[in-house]
Design a protein around this motif. Structure first.
Motif, PDB file in Angstrom:
ATOM      1  N   LEU A 328     -32.434 -57.836  22.357  1.00 47.94           N
ATOM      2  CA  LEU A 328     -33.836 -57.972  22.745  1.00 47.94           C
ATOM      3  C   LEU A 328     -34.669 -56.794  22.251  1.00 47.94           C
ATOM      4  O   LEU A 328     -35.808 -56.965  21.799  1.00 47.94           O
ATOM      5  CB  LEU A 328     -33.951 -58.073  24.277  1.00 47.94           C
ATOM      6  N   LEU A 333     -33.895 -62.886  20.616  1.00 50.00           N
ATOM      7  CA  LEU A 333     -33.628 -63.549  21.888  1.00 50.00           C
ATOM      8  C   LEU A 333     -32.391 -64.428  21.761  1.00 50.00           C
ATOM      9  O   LEU A 333     -32.298 -65.253  20.859  1.00 50.00           O
ATOM     10  CB  LEU A 333     -34.827 -64.407  22.298  1.00 50.00           C
ATOM     11  N   ARG A 436     -38.183 -60.125  24.656  1.00 48.72           N
ATOM     12  CA  ARG A 436     -38.547 -60.494  26.031  1.00 48.72           C
ATOM     13  C   ARG A 436     -39.850 -61.271  26.093  1.00 48.72           C
ATOM     14  O   ARG A 436     -40.034 -62.133  26.951  1.00 48.72           O
ATOM     15  CB  ARG A 436     -38.640 -59.236  26.895  1.00 48.72           C
ATOM     16  N   MET A 439     -39.042 -64.854  25.496  1.00 48.22           N
ATOM     17  CA  MET A 439     -38.449 -65.438  26.695  1.00 48.22           C
ATOM     18  C   MET A 439     -39.534 -65.763  27.727  1.00 48.22           C
ATOM     19  O   MET A 439     -39.526 -66.836  28.347  1.00 48.22           O
ATOM     20  CB  MET A 439     -37.417 -64.481  27.305  1.00 48.22           C
TER      21      MET A 439
END
Length: 464
Positions: A328, A333, A436, A439
């Motif tokens: 990350l 990811l 992140r 995500m």
């Protein structure tokens, strides 16, 4: 509009919490032991900045590094070396006698070693008895229970759920679930709004770590494809089918040789890593090799429809959690299948390894009625193990190795590449959507459904 069940306390540690310097409490308890489902080798996690030479100095190991090997590295073919180091991840796979591994554990506090774990055996995840020695994973039989009893049980559970969550009974009725007709597009693409998206995955590198790819499949002609095998003695050519199917969903053609269209990010650059054999099995070391390869090649997304069973109350792998955190930090990811061990409604199994790691995005499966697939694992374990998002995973049509060309199968494996392909669309949409942030946008944009967060996380993945 569909409501989302109210969440209780999260079972995961905060995603931005730094646990890099916290050694695992299991650092020495497994030394010299080869539990069932493991290879006899060990994974060693080093503190960031710690040189691989510590393994030589502490335990007398001969260490090879993937940085010095041009082709796919495997612990099985490194000559005299008994440890393989992945410098991008700070992890080594060690094949050494128990006393040498014990020496690493004893010196852990002073040597920069954070954790030592047995290397697990992992499998391609699809609906069915894929894992030798494990019970079949197909939906439970209704034998012994009258149909009226099962319907009554279902209605009672639904009523209780509505009362506890405030969901409106019947709000996900026929008017909310389209009648999917697959003449032009698979139901999975329709349900996730892929056809309406103006994004194609152009400029985004997507790695699919699986059983390989039939690169000669006509639907992949002319595509930018990079391949690498991490299985000793086997080429990338897919002799199983699982990998070709998953790559097809994530990155298949916009105009396949035979309709319906099944591919999402049809202009993404494909990185096909063979980390599972033609029999559909592999080991943690091969998975880590593939992750290292994908991160080093700048892949924004790694899709892994693979894993191993996790027992009730069992924690996640500290080694894979740190690998995911380091990925990350590099803008990659990792998206992984939650697992197929459930036999709903009677039995729900916890999310499997490595999807149960907090920094890996775990994907559950839905059917075309927007109900949880009978086999899909749930977020049950108190430490890690949460389902983050859901994707279409039942009766999914995609590419298959020649001469068959196309096949329809089910599993959280099939849901995972839906999320991976859509992640590529979001990554193309905004260059800030990496790691992140990627995500986060996937979960924030998911379609909320009146189902338990335990089973579907934020909801059904949606294209930008």
């Amino acid at each position: 509009m569909a409501r989302t069940p109210r969440k209780g306390p999260s079972s995961r540690i905060p995603r931005d919490q730094n646990t890099e310097e916290q050694p695992s409490p299991a650092i020495v308890e497994m030394q010299g032991i080869s539990p069932p489902g493991t290879t006899g080798r060990f994974l060693v996690l080093l503190k960031e900045g710690t040189a691989a030479s510590v393994l030589t100095n502490v335990a007398g190991l001969s260490v090879a590094s993937t940085a010095d090997i041009k082709e796919g590295a495997s612990i099985d073919d490194l000559g005299g070396a008994n440890a393989l180091m992945f410098p991008e991840l700070g992890i080594a796979v060690v094949d050494a006698p128990p006393d040498q591994v014990q020496a690493i554990g004893v010196a852990a506090a002073d040597s920069g070693v954070l954790a030592i774990e047995p290397e697990r055996i992992v499998y391609a995840i699809e609906d069915g008895p894929m894992q030798p020695g494990l019970p079949g994973l197909s939906p439970p039989s209704s034998a012994g229970f009258p149909l009226d009893y099962l319907k009554g049980y279902r209605d009672a559970v639904n009523h209780l759920y509505d009362a506890l969550t405030g969901a409106v009974p019947g709000e996900l009725g026929a008017e909310a679930v389209p009648s999917f007709i697959e003449t032009e597009l698979t139901w999975g693409l329709q349900a996730t709004k892929v056809p309406a998206s103006r994004f194609t995955g152009r400029g985004i590198r997507v790695a699919v770590l699986d059983t390989g790819l039939d690169a000669g499949h006509p639907d992949f002609a002319g595509r930018r494809i990079t391949t690498q095998s991490f299985i000793q003695g086997e080429q990338v050519q897919d002799g199983h089918g699982h990998g070709t199917h998953c790559i097809g969903t994530a990155c298949g053609a916009r105009r396949p040789g035979q309709l319906p269209r099944y591919g999402i990010a049809y202009e993404a650059e494909i990185f096909a890593g063979k980390v599972l054999s033609n029999q559909g099995s592999g080991a943690d070391g091969g998975i880590l090799s593939g992750i290292q390869w994908a991160v080093a090649n700048g892949c924004a997304i790694i899709s892994m429809s693979l894993g191993g069973r996790v027992g009730p109350g069992q924690s996640y792998s500290r080694v894979f959690e740190h690998a995911a955190r380091r990925a990350l930090a590099r803008g990659t990811l990792i998206i992984a299948a939650a697992g197929n061990e459930s036999q709903r409604p009677g039995f729900i199994a916890p999310v499997g390894h490595p999807a149960n790691c907090p920094s890996i995005m775990a994907v559950g499966a839905l059917n075309r009625q927007f109900q949880v697939a009978p086999f899909s694992c749930g977020g049950l374990n108190p430490e890690g193990g949460q389902v983050d998002i859901a994707g279409p995973g039942v009766d999914i049509r995609s590419s298959w190795p020649r001469p068959v060309l196309y096949n329809s199968i089910s599993g959280t494996s099939m849901a995972t590449p839906h999320v991976a392909g859509i992640a590529a669309l979001w990554a193309e949409c905004d260059p800030q959507f990496r790691g992140r942030a990627l995500m986060s946008i996937l979960t924030q944009s998911a379609r909320r459904l009146p189902l338990l967060t335990r089973d579907i996380g934020a909801g059904l993945v949606q294209a930008p």
